[in-house]
Motif scaffolding. Sequence first.
Motif, PDB file in Angstrom:
ATOM      1  N   ASP A 151       0.822  -1.204   0.000  1.00 16.35           N
ATOM      2  CA  ASP A 151       0.000   0.000   0.000  1.00 16.35           C
ATOM      3  C   ASP A 151       0.861   1.260   0.000  1.00 16.35           C
ATOM      4  O   ASP A 151       0.623   2.204  -0.762  1.00 16.35           O
ATOM      5  CB  ASP A 151      -0.921  -0.001   1.220  1.00 16.35           C
ATOM      6  N   ALA A 152       1.908   1.284   0.853  1.00 14.78           N
ATOM      7  CA  ALA A 152       2.796   2.453   0.903  1.00 14.78           C
ATOM      8  C   ALA A 152       3.572   2.605  -0.393  1.00 14.78           C
ATOM      9  O   ALA A 152       3.792   3.730  -0.864  1.00 14.78           O
ATOM     10  CB  ALA A 152       3.756   2.311   2.085  1.00 14.78           C
ATOM     11  N   ALA A 154       2.557   1.772  -3.366  1.00 12.56           N
ATOM     12  CA  ALA A 154       1.631   2.309  -4.382  1.00 12.56           C
ATOM     13  C   ALA A 154       1.458   3.818  -4.211  1.00 12.56           C
ATOM     14  O   ALA A 154       1.461   4.574  -5.195  1.00 12.56           O
ATOM     15  CB  ALA A 154       0.294   1.584  -4.283  1.00 12.56           C
ATOM     16  N   ARG A 155       1.284   4.263  -2.958  1.00 10.72           N
ATOM     17  CA  ARG A 155       1.150   5.698  -2.704  1.00 10.72           C
ATOM     18  C   ARG A 155       2.426   6.435  -3.090  1.00 10.72           C
ATOM     19  O   ARG A 155       2.389   7.533  -3.651  1.00 10.72           O
ATOM     20  CB  ARG A 155       0.830   5.946  -1.228  1.00 10.72           C
ATOM     21  N   TRP A 156       3.550   5.829  -2.786  1.00  8.47           N
ATOM     22  CA  TRP A 156       4.846   6.428  -3.114  1.00  8.47           C
ATOM     23  C   TRP A 156       5.015   6.579  -4.626  1.00  8.47           C
ATOM     24  O   TRP A 156       5.427   7.636  -5.113  1.00  8.47           O
ATOM     25  CB  TRP A 156       5.954   5.578  -2.518  1.00  8.47           C
ATOM     26  N   LYS A 157       4.682   5.547  -5.366  1.00  6.46           N
ATOM     27  CA  LYS A 157       4.802   5.600  -6.822  1.00  6.46           C
ATOM     28  C   LYS A 157       3.887   6.652  -7.418  1.00  6.46           C
ATOM     29  O   LYS A 157       4.284   7.424  -8.305  1.00  6.46           O
ATOM     30  CB  LYS A 157       4.507   4.219  -7.409  1.00  6.46           C
ATOM     31  N   GLN A 158       2.652   6.716  -6.922  1.00  6.65           N
ATOM     32  CA  GLN A 158       1.702   7.690  -7.433  1.00  6.65           C
ATOM     33  C   GLN A 158       2.151   9.117  -7.108  1.00  6.65           C
ATOM     34  O   GLN A 158       1.997  10.037  -7.926  1.00  6.65           O
ATOM     35  CB  GLN A 158       0.308   7.429  -6.827  1.00  6.65           C
ATOM     36  N   LEU A 159       2.732   9.292  -5.935  1.00  2.54           N
ATOM     37  CA  LEU A 159       3.200  10.610  -5.539  1.00  2.54           C
ATOM     38  C   LEU A 159       4.370  11.072  -6.424  1.00  2.54           C
ATOM     39  O   LEU A 159       4.441  12.235  -6.826  1.00  2.54           O
ATOM     40  CB  LEU A 159       3.626  10.575  -4.076  1.00  2.54           C
ATOM     41  N   CYS A 160       5.273  10.151  -6.735  1.00  7.09           N
ATOM     42  CA  CYS A 160       6.395  10.498  -7.619  1.00  7.09           C
ATOM     43  C   CYS A 160       5.897  10.875  -9.008  1.00  7.09           C
ATOM     44  O   CYS A 160       6.423  11.798  -9.643  1.00  7.09           O
ATOM     45  CB  CYS A 160       7.377   9.325  -7.707  1.00  7.09           C
ATOM     46  N   ILE A 161       4.863  10.186  -9.484  1.00  5.52           N
ATOM     47  CA  ILE A 161       4.293  10.515 -10.791  1.00  5.52           C
ATOM     48  C   ILE A 161       3.638  11.892 -10.756  1.00  5.52           C
ATOM     49  O   ILE A 161       3.795  12.703 -11.680  1.00  5.52           O
ATOM     50  CB  ILE A 161       3.279   9.433 -11.224  1.00  5.52           C
ATOM     51  N   LEU A 195       8.526   6.252  11.514  1.00  9.16           N
ATOM     52  CA  LEU A 195       7.630   7.157  10.787  1.00  9.16           C
ATOM     53  C   LEU A 195       6.480   6.414  10.119  1.00  9.16           C
ATOM     54  O   LEU A 195       5.324   6.848  10.188  1.00  9.16           O
ATOM     55  CB  LEU A 195       8.435   7.953   9.748  1.00  9.16           C
ATOM     56  N   LEU A 196       6.767   5.293   9.472  1.00  4.64           N
ATOM     57  CA  LEU A 196       5.724   4.552   8.759  1.00  4.64           C
ATOM     58  C   LEU A 196       4.683   3.978   9.716  1.00  4.64           C
ATOM     59  O   LEU A 196       3.480   3.990   9.426  1.00  4.64           O
ATOM     60  CB  LEU A 196       6.344   3.432   7.930  1.00  4.64           C
ATOM     61  N   SER A 197       5.128   3.509  10.861  1.00  2.00           N
ATOM     62  CA  SER A 197       4.202   2.834  11.765  1.00  2.00           C
ATOM     63  C   SER A 197       3.397   3.802  12.627  1.00  2.00           C
ATOM     64  O   SER A 197       2.278   3.481  13.050  1.00  2.00           O
ATOM     65  CB  SER A 197       4.971   1.860  12.666  1.00  2.00           C
ATOM     66  N   GLU A 198       3.926   4.987  12.909  1.00  2.00           N
ATOM     67  CA  GLU A 198       3.271   5.889  13.843  1.00  2.00           C
ATOM     68  C   GLU A 198       2.478   7.009  13.171  1.00  2.00           C
ATOM     69  O   GLU A 198       1.732   7.718  13.849  1.00  2.00           O
ATOM     70  CB  GLU A 198       4.314   6.501  14.787  1.00  2.00           C
ATOM     71  N   LEU A 199       2.647   7.187  11.877  1.00  2.00           N
ATOM     72  CA  LEU A 199       1.919   8.232  11.169  1.00  2.00           C
ATOM     73  C   LEU A 199       0.787   7.639  10.361  1.00  2.00           C
ATOM     74  O   LEU A 199       0.874   6.506   9.876  1.00  2.00           O
ATOM     75  CB  LEU A 199       2.858   9.019  10.241  1.00  2.00           C
ATOM     76  N   SER A 200      -0.257   8.449  10.170  1.00  2.00           N
ATOM     77  CA  SER A 200      -1.360   8.017   9.311  1.00  2.00           C
ATOM     78  C   SER A 200      -0.927   8.108   7.853  1.00  2.00           C
ATOM     79  O   SER A 200       0.120   8.684   7.518  1.00  2.00           O
ATOM     80  CB  SER A 200      -2.585   8.902   9.550  1.00  2.00           C
ATOM     81  N   ALA A 201      -1.751   7.546   6.978  1.00  2.00           N
ATOM     82  CA  ALA A 201      -1.427   7.551   5.550  1.00  2.00           C
ATOM     83  C   ALA A 201      -1.341   8.973   5.016  1.00  2.00           C
ATOM     84  O   ALA A 201      -0.450   9.308   4.215  1.00  2.00           O
ATOM     85  CB  ALA A 201      -2.469   6.750   4.778  1.00  2.00           C
ATOM     86  N   ASP A 202      -2.258   9.857   5.456  1.00  2.00           N
ATOM     87  CA  ASP A 202      -2.247  11.247   4.976  1.00  2.00           C
ATOM     88  C   ASP A 202      -1.008  11.987   5.453  1.00  2.00           C
ATOM     89  O   ASP A 202      -0.398  12.758   4.692  1.00  2.00           O
ATOM     90  CB  ASP A 202      -3.503  11.977   5.455  1.00  2.00           C
ATOM     91  N   GLU A 203      -0.623  11.781   6.708  1.00  2.00           N
ATOM     92  CA  GLU A 203       0.557  12.453   7.241  1.00  2.00           C
ATOM     93  C   GLU A 203       1.826  11.958   6.550  1.00  2.00           C
ATOM     94  O   GLU A 203       2.724  12.748   6.231  1.00  2.00           O
ATOM     95  CB  GLU A 203       0.638  12.232   8.751  1.00  2.00           C
ATOM     96  N   PHE A 204       1.907  10.648   6.319  1.00  2.00           N
ATOM     97  CA  PHE A 204       3.060  10.096   5.602  1.00  2.00           C
ATOM     98  C   PHE A 204       3.135  10.672   4.192  1.00  2.00           C
ATOM     99  O   PHE A 204       4.205  11.065   3.727  1.00  2.00           O
ATOM    100  CB  PHE A 204       2.957   8.574   5.562  1.00  2.00           C
ATOM    101  N   THR A 205       2.006  10.737   3.509  1.00  2.00           N
ATOM    102  CA  THR A 205       1.981  11.262   2.141  1.00  2.00           C
ATOM    103  C   THR A 205       2.385  12.727   2.118  1.00  2.00           C
ATOM    104  O   THR A 205       3.126  13.166   1.223  1.00  2.00           O
ATOM    105  CB  THR A 205       0.578  11.095   1.538  1.00  2.00           C
TER     106      THR A 205
END
Length: 452
Positions: A151-152, A154-161, A195-205
């Motif tokens: 999941d992370a 996929a979000r990372w790839k989409q963000l780079c695009i 960072l990955l475990s303690e932050l929400s998906a929106d905060e990580f993004t």
Amino acid sequence: MRATQTFVDTVVLNYALNAAWQLPVLFCAAWAATRMLRREGQAMEQRIWGAALFVAAIAPAASAAWPSLAELATFLTSLQRHPAAAKNGAVTIHTGPAWTHGSLSFTGPLAHAVSAGLLFVTACFALRLLWSMVQTRRLAREAKALVLSADAAARWKQLCISLRVRPPQIATSATLSGPVVLGVMRPMLLLPPELLSELSADEFTAAMAHELAHVRRRDFALHLVMQIAALPLRWHPLLWLLLARIEQSREAACDAIAADALQGSQAYARSLLKLAAWIGERNPTPNPHALGLFESGPLERRIMLLTERTSTLSRRSSLLLRVGAATLLTASCAAAMALHLGVGAAAAPHQASGPDAPISVKGGVMAGQILTKVAPIYPPDAKVAKIQGSVVLDAVIAKDGTIRDLKVISGPDELQHSAMDAVKQWVYKPYLLNGNPTEVETKITINYSLAK
């Protein structure tokens, strides 16, 4: 050895003297330009502050290297005030090779102490910058590669695009309290392990979007170049404020890019606040050698810039403001380079031969000692024959300030008598060495020119 020391002192003191007044002028011009173009975005503001830094670093040296700018201004002024003189032939006087608008004189030990102090400050900050780069390499070398979940990833790839960025390497480091970007040729994104475990998906993004904006803008390389350019000005108090403005506008520009990529400045601002609280609980330590999410500038201003609504300008208004700002900056840069204050190299005068021989003093220093100056007259026969050029004289000034001896070094024969007759009548203030009047030997140049 003494000649080399004097030369170094002169170069350092001339640079520092001009930088002392040029940096405030350029800072004020950049501030005015950023106010004019405040609706153009933070990226434009950073470019203006960055340009001010580079010009401030170059102008003190350029003003000494390009004295023709100052002479051109003087010549044009003389044409405006005395058009007939330019038509019938103009005579300009230069007391020696120093083309300066002012001259200061230091005693030898004082000049050496000040220049040594300035060089010491520069060397300390250069070593500090070098050490920070060593620490950066060590941080990257000791980092551990990070494997993202499906999941992370996929979000990372989409963000780079979305940000049109080639995905940099991601790794973790236990010494960090927040995400940072480092690397010139191969950018690397370093994260705290939690960072990955303690932050929400929106905060990580949100955090990743901000750091990817640094990668997209090549901020790490630009930051390194600016730190190198700032080294000779580190002693100047105003430099710290200038660097702070650059860093604040850089972070705000990355915030704007990240907010656009996430399609919502309000949501990004909320995530930014939560990230700040999370990092604050971890007792953050500064990372001067890397670009972190909260390393520069107050967070309140960044949030305000994200949430405030600004009206857009028409294309014509934007163009006019850009032209006005460019004109202001260009005029300030030209003034900074054209006007040059000088420190005489004769601060440690050279004794010729024997205890009673005159000391050699730069003409730029003696220019400030003149009490009575008689202007040479252009010989009519030389004007008819269209003879022009420079007459260089070697003058020995007595202890009472009068010309004791005067010799021609070079120049057209038809112009030498005119120059000699005028300079013989000059009177100087007595030159003091250790509080005692001293005979001085200096060079004087008389330029004769005809209008074309």
